[in-house]
Design an enzyme around this catalytic site. Structure first.
Site, PDB file in Angstrom:
ATOM      1  N   SER A 143      24.617 -26.576  18.524  1.00 35.77           N
ATOM      2  CA  SER A 143      23.872 -26.484  19.781  1.00 35.77           C
ATOM      3  C   SER A 143      23.643 -27.838  20.438  1.00 35.77           C
ATOM      4  CB  SER A 143      22.521 -25.798  19.538  1.00 35.77           C
ATOM      5  OG  SER A 143      21.736 -26.524  18.606  1.00 35.77           O
ATOM      6  N   ASP A 148      10.142 -28.258  20.662  1.00 34.36           N
ATOM      7  CA  ASP A 148      11.526 -28.567  20.316  1.00 34.36           C
ATOM      8  C   ASP A 148      11.738 -30.074  20.406  1.00 34.36           C
ATOM      9  OD1 ASP A 148      14.234 -28.921  20.102  1.00 34.36           O
ATOM     10  OD2 ASP A 148      14.793 -27.452  21.637  1.00 34.36           O
ATOM     11  N   HIS A 163      16.674 -30.775  20.459  1.00 29.30           N
ATOM     12  CA  HIS A 163      17.559 -30.794  21.614  1.00 29.30           C
ATOM     13  C   HIS A 163      17.037 -31.803  22.641  1.00 29.30           C
ATOM     14  CE1 HIS A 163      18.114 -26.821  19.686  1.00 29.30           C
ATOM     15  NE2 HIS A 163      19.375 -27.088  19.930  1.00 29.30           N
TER      16      HIS A 163
END
Length: 388
Positions: free
Chosen positions: A137, A365, A368
């Site tokens: 990802s 998060d 990312h």
């Protein structure tokens, strides 16, 4: 604030390497002219941070891009979060992040300069070529960045996105150029076996590699998923030849998987036709139960942590050195580790006013990256590498 020398920058690094799986859903044969489908990003499970050092192998460039500093530049970002090819979880401005300085930092190596990304120049060099980013990802994060860097110079109706199995491709039709992403977090094959058990085949790769054939530039990453603890691992068993194993030292498994990839590259690719780059691990800043990156607004200037070479980097370098095919190791670890301000934190979704009053009720998060943001610098370096 105390300054750190060039040597200090090389050896004092922060690498945060444990990621939670991100599962992509793809659509076979679909084409979208404007927007990608939003993909579900799984909640992050927060492990302790590791402080490590990543070395740099100069396999294809006279510039040591990993040694430098972040410079505030009001002429950045190179695009904004209205780019239609961004997934919702990385559009931090749209999702209500109140600050935007994280978009305005560019990476400046100490010993050279990185040309400002020029979309027309990049597309001109990539005319009638395919570039594919292969991995997890975070590589998808980088792919979205690269697409947004080029798409504004392409007229509406002359760009499209297509899907094929685990791949998606942005097409610049007038340049006959495609910028592609292939979901393969282990590079080798993960399959369902008897009783729906997940089997990681350490010596099988063709089901993934068949999508890499005919590509002019291949950019790989693989490390995060190999280090998951038993609770969060993506497999139930390892398999090599006819032997099934319930457990194995993860670095031994990683070495076996990378060796399978390396053998495929050596046997199937021609260095006169294909460039291969392996990107180092993207760091995460997930201490304090995932809140290390929340409300961070400035990059770190340097680190002063105990030196520790990550096992993943040792394994990767060993495999690369044993290859006949020339692979460039692009080290983005240190430069990215300075950017704890660059993660989405709680801004992975739009929040109403009441929710904004209680941000800690939401998953943070710290793995990312907001876009525009840090992966744009990776792609400026990638563009510079492709000029060599």
């Amino acid at each position: 604030m105390a300054k750190c020398s060039s040597i200090c920058h090389k050896v004092l690094l922060l690498l945060l390497v444990f990621f939670t799986p991100f599962q992509l859903s793809f659509f076979h044969g679909k084409s979208s002219e404007f927007e990608l489908e939003d993909e579900a990003w799984l909640d992050e499970k927060d492990d302790e941070v590791n402080m490590v050092q990543s070395g740099h192998d100069s396999l294809g460039s006279s510039c040591e891009f990993s040694d430098g500093k972040w410079v505030y530049d009001l002429s950045y970002p190179l695009y904004d979060s209205s780019c239609p090819y961004l997934s919702t979880p990385v559009t931090c401005q749209k999702n209500g992040r109140p600050d935007s300085d994280y978009e305005k930092w560019r990476w400046k190596p100490h010993g050279c300069s990185i040309p400002r990304f020029d979309a027309l120049h990049f597309l001109g060099r990539m005319r009638r070529k395919r570039i594919m980013l292969v991995g997890d990802s975070i590589m998808r994060n980088q792919w979205e960045s690269l697409v947004c860097l080029v798409q504004e110079v392409i007229p509406t109706g002359r760009k499209t996105v297509t899907y094929d199995g685990p791949t998606m491709a942005f097409h610049a039709l007038d340049f006959e150029t495609s910028i592609e992403f292939c979901w393969a977090p282990f590079l080798v094959e993960l399959k369902k076996g008897p009783q729906n058990k997940r089997i990681l085949h350490l010596d099988l790769i063709e089901e993934n590699a068949k999508y890499w054939r005919g590509v002019d530039v291949l950019v790989y990453d693989s490390a995060h998923w190999w280090t998951h603890s038993d609770k969060w691992s993506s497999w139930d068993y390892y398999m090599e030849a006819n032997t099934v194993l319930r457990s194995m030292n993860p670095m031994v498994a990683y070495q076996k998987g990378l060796t399978t990839w390396a053998k495929w590259v050596d046997l199937n690719l021609d260095p006169h036709k294909t460039r291969v780059i392996f990107r180092s691990v993207s760091p995460r800043h997930n201490r304090q139960n995932g809140w290390k990156c929340y409300n961070q607004k400035q990059p770190l200037e340097f680190f002063s942590h105990q030196l520790h070479v990550p096992e993943q980097m040792v394994v990767l370098k060993g495999v690369l050195k044993g290859m006949r095919f020339p692979v460039y190791l692009q080290d983005i670890t240190m430069m990215s580790a300075l950017r704890k301000d660059g993660h989405p934190s709680v801004y992975t979704r739009a929040m109403d006013q009441e929710q904004k009053q209680h941000p800690r009720d939401f998953t943070s998060d710290c793995s990312h990256w907001c876009l525009p943001g840090v992966p744009d610098a990776w792609n400026e370096i990638l563009s510079a590498l492709l000029q060599v």
